[in-house]
Design a protein around this motif. Structure first.
Motif, PDB file in Angstrom:
ATOM      1  N   GLN A   1      60.815  36.410  48.892  1.00 29.15           N
ATOM      2  CA  GLN A   1      59.918  36.948  47.876  1.00 29.15           C
ATOM      3  C   GLN A   1      58.498  36.395  48.028  1.00 29.15           C
ATOM      4  N   ILE A   2      58.029  36.391  49.258  1.00 24.89           N
ATOM      5  CA  ILE A   2      56.662  35.964  49.572  1.00 24.89           C
ATOM      6  C   ILE A   2      55.725  37.110  49.204  1.00 24.89           C
ATOM      7  N   PRO A   3      54.645  36.833  48.493  1.00 24.81           N
ATOM      8  CA  PRO A   3      53.714  37.899  48.101  1.00 24.81           C
ATOM      9  C   PRO A   3      53.183  38.677  49.305  1.00 24.81           C
ATOM     10  N   GLN A   4      53.077  39.989  49.129  1.00 26.33           N
ATOM     11  CA  GLN A   4      52.646  40.887  50.199  1.00 26.33           C
ATOM     12  C   GLN A   4      51.265  40.537  50.746  1.00 26.33           C
ATOM     13  N   CYS A   5      50.409  39.941  49.918  1.00 24.20           N
ATOM     14  CA  CYS A   5      49.058  39.591  50.375  1.00 24.20           C
ATOM     15  C   CYS A   5      49.092  38.540  51.494  1.00 24.20           C
ATOM     16  N   LEU A   6      50.266  37.943  51.739  1.00 23.26           N
ATOM     17  CA  LEU A   6      50.387  36.911  52.784  1.00 23.26           C
ATOM     18  C   LEU A   6      51.057  37.434  54.043  1.00 23.26           C
TER      19      LEU A   6
ATOM     20  N   ALA B   1      47.261  26.625  48.790  1.00 24.97           N
ATOM     21  CA  ALA B   1      48.638  26.306  48.387  1.00 24.97           C
ATOM     22  C   ALA B   1      49.618  27.312  48.989  1.00 24.97           C
ATOM     23  N   ASN B   2      49.220  28.575  49.044  1.00 24.61           N
ATOM     24  CA  ASN B   2      50.073  29.591  49.668  1.00 24.61           C
ATOM     25  C   ASN B   2      50.278  29.312  51.157  1.00 24.61           C
ATOM     26  N   LEU B   3      49.208  28.952  51.847  1.00 28.25           N
ATOM     27  CA  LEU B   3      49.327  28.666  53.284  1.00 28.25           C
ATOM     28  C   LEU B   3      50.192  27.441  53.535  1.00 28.25           C
ATOM     29  N   LYS B   4      50.022  26.413  52.718  1.00 25.26           N
ATOM     30  CA  LYS B   4      50.854  25.215  52.850  1.00 25.26           C
ATOM     31  C   LYS B   4      52.312  25.554  52.552  1.00 25.26           C
ATOM     32  N   ALA B   5      52.531  26.421  51.570  1.00 25.68           N
ATOM     33  CA  ALA B   5      53.897  26.849  51.237  1.00 25.68           C
ATOM     34  C   ALA B   5      54.560  27.503  52.447  1.00 25.68           C
ATOM     35  N   LEU B   6      53.820  28.342  53.159  1.00 29.55           N
ATOM     36  CA  LEU B   6      54.382  28.981  54.351  1.00 29.55           C
ATOM     37  C   LEU B   6      54.688  27.952  55.435  1.00 29.55           C
TER      38      LEU B   6
ATOM     39  N   MET C   1      63.275  27.176  36.379  1.00 29.48           N
ATOM     40  CA  MET C   1      64.487  27.625  37.053  1.00 29.48           C
ATOM     41  C   MET C   1      65.026  28.920  36.451  1.00 29.48           C
ATOM     42  N   SER C   2      64.420  29.391  35.368  1.00 31.87           N
ATOM     43  CA  SER C   2      64.810  30.665  34.753  1.00 31.87           C
ATOM     44  C   SER C   2      63.840  31.782  35.127  1.00 31.87           C
ATOM     45  N   TRP C   3      62.995  31.547  36.121  1.00 36.21           N
ATOM     46  CA  TRP C   3      61.990  32.522  36.537  1.00 36.21           C
ATOM     47  C   TRP C   3      62.653  33.882  36.753  1.00 36.21           C
ATOM     48  N   HIS C   4      62.001  34.935  36.290  1.00 34.45           N
ATOM     49  CA  HIS C   4      62.583  36.285  36.324  1.00 34.45           C
ATOM     50  C   HIS C   4      62.953  36.749  37.728  1.00 34.45           C
ATOM     51  N   ASN C   5      62.270  36.265  38.728  1.00 38.30           N
ATOM     52  CA  ASN C   5      62.583  36.610  40.119  1.00 38.30           C
ATOM     53  C   ASN C   5      63.177  35.354  40.762  1.00 38.30           C
ATOM     54  N   HIS C   6      64.466  35.173  40.580  1.00 37.08           N
ATOM     55  CA  HIS C   6      65.151  33.944  41.007  1.00 37.08           C
ATOM     56  C   HIS C   6      64.925  33.629  42.490  1.00 37.08           C
ATOM     57  N   ALA C   7      64.921  34.645  43.340  1.00 42.08           N
ATOM     58  CA  ALA C   7      64.762  34.439  44.782  1.00 42.08           C
ATOM     59  C   ALA C   7      63.382  33.888  45.144  1.00 42.08           C
ATOM     60  N   GLU C   8      62.439  33.958  44.217  1.00 39.43           N
ATOM     61  CA  GLU C   8      61.069  33.502  44.460  1.00 39.43           C
ATOM     62  C   GLU C   8      60.888  32.004  44.180  1.00 39.43           C
ATOM     63  N   ILE C   9      61.864  31.381  43.576  1.00 42.99           N
ATOM     64  CA  ILE C   9      61.729  29.978  43.170  1.00 42.99           C
ATOM     65  C   ILE C   9      61.429  29.057  44.359  1.00 42.99           C
ATOM     66  N   PRO C  10      62.114  29.169  45.504  1.00 46.15           N
ATOM     67  CA  PRO C  10      61.742  28.273  46.623  1.00 46.15           C
ATOM     68  C   PRO C  10      60.270  28.418  47.036  1.00 46.15           C
ATOM     69  N   PHE C  11      59.764  29.656  47.078  1.00 49.43           N
ATOM     70  CA  PHE C  11      58.356  29.828  47.427  1.00 49.43           C
ATOM     71  C   PHE C  11      57.465  29.157  46.384  1.00 49.43           C
TER      72      PHE C  11
ATOM     73  N   ASP D   1      70.257  27.427  47.877  1.00 47.24           N
ATOM     74  CA  ASP D   1      70.554  26.009  47.680  1.00 47.24           C
ATOM     75  C   ASP D   1      69.998  25.163  48.822  1.00 47.24           C
ATOM     76  N   PHE D   2      70.107  25.672  50.046  1.00 47.45           N
ATOM     77  CA  PHE D   2      69.578  24.972  51.225  1.00 47.45           C
ATOM     78  C   PHE D   2      68.062  24.800  51.102  1.00 47.45           C
ATOM     79  N   PHE D   3      67.352  25.879  50.728  1.00 44.14           N
ATOM     80  CA  PHE D   3      65.894  25.808  50.563  1.00 44.14           C
ATOM     81  C   PHE D   3      65.523  24.816  49.480  1.00 44.14           C
ATOM     82  N   MET D   4      66.244  24.892  48.366  1.00 42.07           N
ATOM     83  CA  MET D   4      65.971  23.981  47.250  1.00 42.07           C
ATOM     84  C   MET D   4      66.150  22.527  47.685  1.00 42.07           C
ATOM     85  N   GLU D   5      67.254  22.256  48.336  1.00 39.74           N
ATOM     86  CA  GLU D   5      67.532  20.882  48.774  1.00 39.74           C
ATOM     87  C   GLU D   5      66.445  20.367  49.707  1.00 39.74           C
TER      88      GLU D   5
END
Length: 141
Positions: A122-127, A90-95, A48-58, A6-10
């Motif tokens: 749930q950050i992709p391993q390639c990063l 986009a991945n780098l900016k996300a980090l 918001m129904s993404w199968h890997n819920h913990a990945e939504i903030p990323f 919730d903190f990340f989402m906010e």
């Protein structure tokens, strides 16, 4: 993790709002339908129904990254994609967006085990090297 989720989402949605990035949080999509951004319209559509819920903030940080980076067109979230310069950017900016929020959520503590951070967000391993670099930059300040 729900409180941190919730903190990340906010924080991420506030960043989007502050930077004139619109968003729609969609709850009735298939769990494997990716979020996407209509970059020209500065608007994100987040599954918001993404199968890997913990990945939504990323995924939100990633979609924000497309807009902040000035990408164009409709771009669909592809978590492990690093072949396209737009996806990599986009991945780098996300980090850059997400890792300071992570540190903030942990009372300013910079984690020394970057793998824990990657697993929790749930950050992709390639990063993984990029995560180490960003955490080092945060620790240097």
């Amino acid at each position: 993790m729900d409180d941190k989720f919730d903190f990340f989402m906010e924080k991420l949605l506030q960043y989007a709002f502050d930077n004139n990035i619109g968003y729609t949080l969609v709850k009735k999509l298939d769990p494997y339908t990716p979020s996407f951004v209509a970059a020209d319209q500065r608007r994100m559509f987040i599954n918001m129904s993404w199968h890997n819920h913990a990945e939504i903030p990323f995924s939100i940080a990633h979609e924000i990254g497309h807009i902040v980076n000035g990408d164009i067109g409709e771009l669909y979230y592809s978590p492990g994609s690093f072949k396209s310069k737009f996806e990599r950017g986009a991945n780098l900016k996300a980090l850059e967006l997400l890792l300071p929020i992570y540190v903030d959520a942990n009372q300013g503590m910079i984690p020394h085990n970057y793998q824990t951070v990657m697993e929790q967000l749930q950050i992709p391993q390639c990063l993984d090297n990029d995560v180490r670099v960003q955490l080092f930059k945060l620790d240097a300040y």
